[in-house]
Enzyme design. Structure first.
Site, mmCIF file in Angstrom:
data_model
loop_
_atom_site.group_PDB
_atom_site.id
_atom_site.type_symbol
_atom_site.label_atom_id
_atom_site.label_comp_id
_atom_site.label_asym_id
_atom_site.label_seq_id
_atom_site.Cartn_x
_atom_site.Cartn_y
_atom_site.Cartn_z
ATOM 1 N N LYS A 13 0.833 -1.217 0.000
ATOM 2 C CA LYS A 13 0.000 0.000 0.000
ATOM 3 C C LYS A 13 0.862 1.260 0.000
ATOM 4 O O LYS A 13 0.618 2.175 -0.773
ATOM 5 C CB LYS A 13 -0.931 0.044 1.226
ATOM 6 C CG LYS A 13 -2.017 -1.010 1.224
ATOM 7 C CD LYS A 13 -3.035 -0.754 2.329
ATOM 8 C CE LYS A 13 -2.449 -0.829 3.732
ATOM 9 N NZ LYS A 13 -1.947 -2.150 4.112
ATOM 10 N N ARG A 88 -9.709 1.685 8.883
ATOM 11 C CA ARG A 88 -9.222 0.335 9.126
ATOM 12 C C ARG A 88 -10.244 -0.504 9.865
ATOM 13 O O ARG A 88 -9.970 -1.639 10.212
ATOM 14 C CB ARG A 88 -7.944 0.418 9.946
ATOM 15 C CG ARG A 88 -6.753 -0.302 9.363
ATOM 16 C CD ARG A 88 -5.606 -0.110 10.320
ATOM 17 N NE ARG A 88 -4.459 -0.888 9.981
ATOM 18 C CZ ARG A 88 -3.446 -0.466 9.224
ATOM 19 N NH1 ARG A 88 -3.476 0.724 8.695
ATOM 20 N NH2 ARG A 88 -2.418 -1.255 9.007
ATOM 21 N N ARG A 127 11.379 -6.755 4.857
ATOM 22 C CA ARG A 127 11.220 -5.326 4.533
ATOM 23 C C ARG A 127 12.184 -4.441 5.330
ATOM 24 O O ARG A 127 12.382 -4.648 6.522
ATOM 25 C CB ARG A 127 9.776 -4.914 4.837
ATOM 26 C CG ARG A 127 9.547 -3.420 4.743
ATOM 27 C CD ARG A 127 8.115 -3.082 4.524
ATOM 28 N NE ARG A 127 7.264 -3.285 5.687
ATOM 29 C CZ ARG A 127 5.960 -3.048 5.684
ATOM 30 N NH1 ARG A 127 5.367 -2.648 4.577
ATOM 31 N NH2 ARG A 127 5.245 -3.233 6.755
ATOM 32 N N ARG A 161 10.993 -2.134 10.853
ATOM 33 C CA ARG A 161 9.964 -1.612 11.755
ATOM 34 C C ARG A 161 9.757 -2.538 12.942
ATOM 35 O O ARG A 161 9.809 -3.754 12.800
ATOM 36 C CB ARG A 161 8.641 -1.452 10.995
ATOM 37 C CG ARG A 161 8.534 -0.134 10.264
ATOM 38 C CD ARG A 161 7.380 -0.083 9.308
ATOM 39 N NE ARG A 161 6.137 -0.658 9.820
ATOM 40 C CZ ARG A 161 4.988 -0.666 9.150
ATOM 41 N NH1 ARG A 161 4.920 -0.116 7.949
ATOM 42 N NH2 ARG A 161 3.904 -1.216 9.663
ATOM 43 N N ARG A 172 -1.132 -8.868 13.006
ATOM 44 C CA ARG A 172 -1.665 -7.814 12.143
ATOM 45 C C ARG A 172 -2.569 -8.397 11.061
ATOM 46 O O ARG A 172 -3.572 -7.799 10.683
ATOM 47 C CB ARG A 172 -0.514 -7.017 11.515
ATOM 48 C CG ARG A 172 0.082 -6.015 12.497
ATOM 49 C CD ARG A 172 1.473 -5.574 12.118
ATOM 50 N NE ARG A 172 1.565 -4.906 10.852
ATOM 51 C CZ ARG A 172 2.693 -4.797 10.138
ATOM 52 N NH1 ARG A 172 3.817 -5.314 10.580
ATOM 53 N NH2 ARG A 172 2.685 -4.165 8.992
HETATM 54 P P1 ADP Z 1 0.704 -1.926 7.432
HETATM 55 O O1 ADP Z 1 -0.253 -1.491 6.391
HETATM 56 O O2 ADP Z 1 1.959 -2.487 6.850
HETATM 57 O O3 ADP Z 1 0.110 -2.801 8.489
HETATM 58 P P2 ADP Z 1 0.715 0.752 8.648
HETATM 59 O O4 ADP Z 1 1.918 1.599 8.619
HETATM 60 O O5 ADP Z 1 -0.441 1.169 7.807
HETATM 61 O O6 ADP Z 1 1.240 -0.686 8.261
HETATM 62 O O7 ADP Z 1 0.190 0.596 10.150
HETATM 63 C C1 ADP Z 1 1.011 0.182 11.204
HETATM 64 C C2 ADP Z 1 0.223 0.162 12.505
HETATM 65 O O8 ADP Z 1 -0.278 1.479 12.822
HETATM 66 C C3 ADP Z 1 -1.030 -0.724 12.533
HETATM 67 O O9 ADP Z 1 -0.725 -2.066 12.782
HETATM 68 C C4 ADP Z 1 -1.828 -0.057 13.661
HETATM 69 O O10 ADP Z 1 -1.338 -0.406 14.931
HETATM 70 C C5 ADP Z 1 -1.544 1.421 13.470
HETATM 71 N N1 ADP Z 1 -2.567 2.052 12.593
HETATM 72 C C6 ADP Z 1 -2.365 2.580 11.364
HETATM 73 N N2 ADP Z 1 -3.516 3.063 10.859
HETATM 74 C C7 ADP Z 1 -4.481 2.819 11.784
HETATM 75 C C8 ADP Z 1 -5.882 3.038 11.856
HETATM 76 N N3 ADP Z 1 -6.546 3.619 10.849
HETATM 77 N N4 ADP Z 1 -6.546 2.659 12.970
HETATM 78 C C9 ADP Z 1 -5.910 2.087 13.991
HETATM 79 N N5 ADP Z 1 -4.596 1.818 13.982
HETATM 80 C C10 ADP Z 1 -3.876 2.175 12.894
#
Ligand code: ADP
Length: 221
Positions: A13, A88, A127, A161, A172
């Site tokens: 993404k 999300r 990654r 990360r 996740r």
């Molecule tokens: P990925 O898409 O690789 O899981 P992100 O960088 O989008 O990674 O998100 C990493 C973490 O940030 C998520 O696992 C969550 O803990 C938090 N997070 C990101 N966006 C949201 C959201 N919209 N609502 C709740 N938690 C979020």
């Protein structure tokens, strides 16, 4: 355009969002990046978010929705945006709908990136991300940096990360299936979902995405 990008962790993404946002001249808004920026700056919001993120859980809606709305209210996002990682869950999708309705605008599309689960785990475990710019992403086997640990683009330090360990990735993925996937049905009922395969070369996936969004050069001009 107002676009939401969905897909499991590791679907690419962030990588696709960076290209698409550039092609479409709209800001890329990633709630994950916003949280990580808050964590590295040591803000109160960052402190609240970190434990949830490291465990692979969602940060609570009270924190997330306000932060996302603030970002979407910035001047550069008035004409459109590409959301990456938000909404999300269905509660966040409803909050977004309400906000857009209040402004008399709507989403144009929800782009769903599809990728098999075993591929996701492989992608995330290898990654490496640049500390300076999260759009600079490498993979120890699939797209290694020329010098180990150094970003080819800007010389920044590459790191893994905290939430990219195999155990957290599995968590996740579970959270994605139970909480995030239902938003695809939510948006499907609004006729907004376009699904593409996220397998193959990055540039091929971007081309697929642009085609799915029915954006041609003329429409962009
Ligand atoms: P990925 O898409 O690789 O899981 P992100 O960088 O989008 O990674 O998100 C990493 C973490 O940030 C998520 O696992 C969550 O803990 C938090 N997070 C990101 N966006 C949201 C959201 N919209 N609502 C709740 N938690 C979020």
């Amino acid at each position: 355009m107002r676009i939401v990008l969905v897909g499991p962790p590791g679907a690419g993404k962030g990588t696709q969002a960076a290209f698409l946002a550039k092609n479409l001249s709209i800001p890329h808004i990633s709630t994950g990046d916003l949280f990580r920026a808050n964590i590295s700056q040591g803000t109160e919001l960052g402190k609240q978010a970190k434990a949830y993120m490291d465990a692979g859980n969602l940060v609570p809606d009270e924190v997330t929705i306000g932060m996302a709305k603030d970002r979407m209210s910035q001047p550069d996002a008035v004409g459109g945006f590409l959301l990456d990682g938000f909404p999300r869950n269905v509660g966040q999708a409803e909050a977004l709908d309400e906000m857009l309705k209040g402004e008399g605008v709507q989403l144009d599309a929800v782009l769903d990136l599809e990728v098999p689960e075993d591929e996701v785990v492989k992608r995330i475990a290898g990654r490496r991300v640049c500390r300076n710019n999260s759009a600079h992403v490498f993979h120890v086997t699939y797209s290694p940096a020329k010098a180990e640990g150094v970003c080819d683009e800007c010389g920044g330090e590459l790191y893994q990360r905290d939430d990219d360990s195999e155990e957290t990735v599995r968590k996740r993925l579970e959270v994605y299936h139970t909480q995030t996937e239902p938003i695809i049905d939510y948006y499907r009922s609004q006729g907004l979902v376009v699904t593409i395969s996220a397998l193959g070369k990055v540039t091929d996936v971007t081309a697929r995405a642009m085609e799915a969004l029915q954006v041609d050069k003329a429409a962009q001009a």
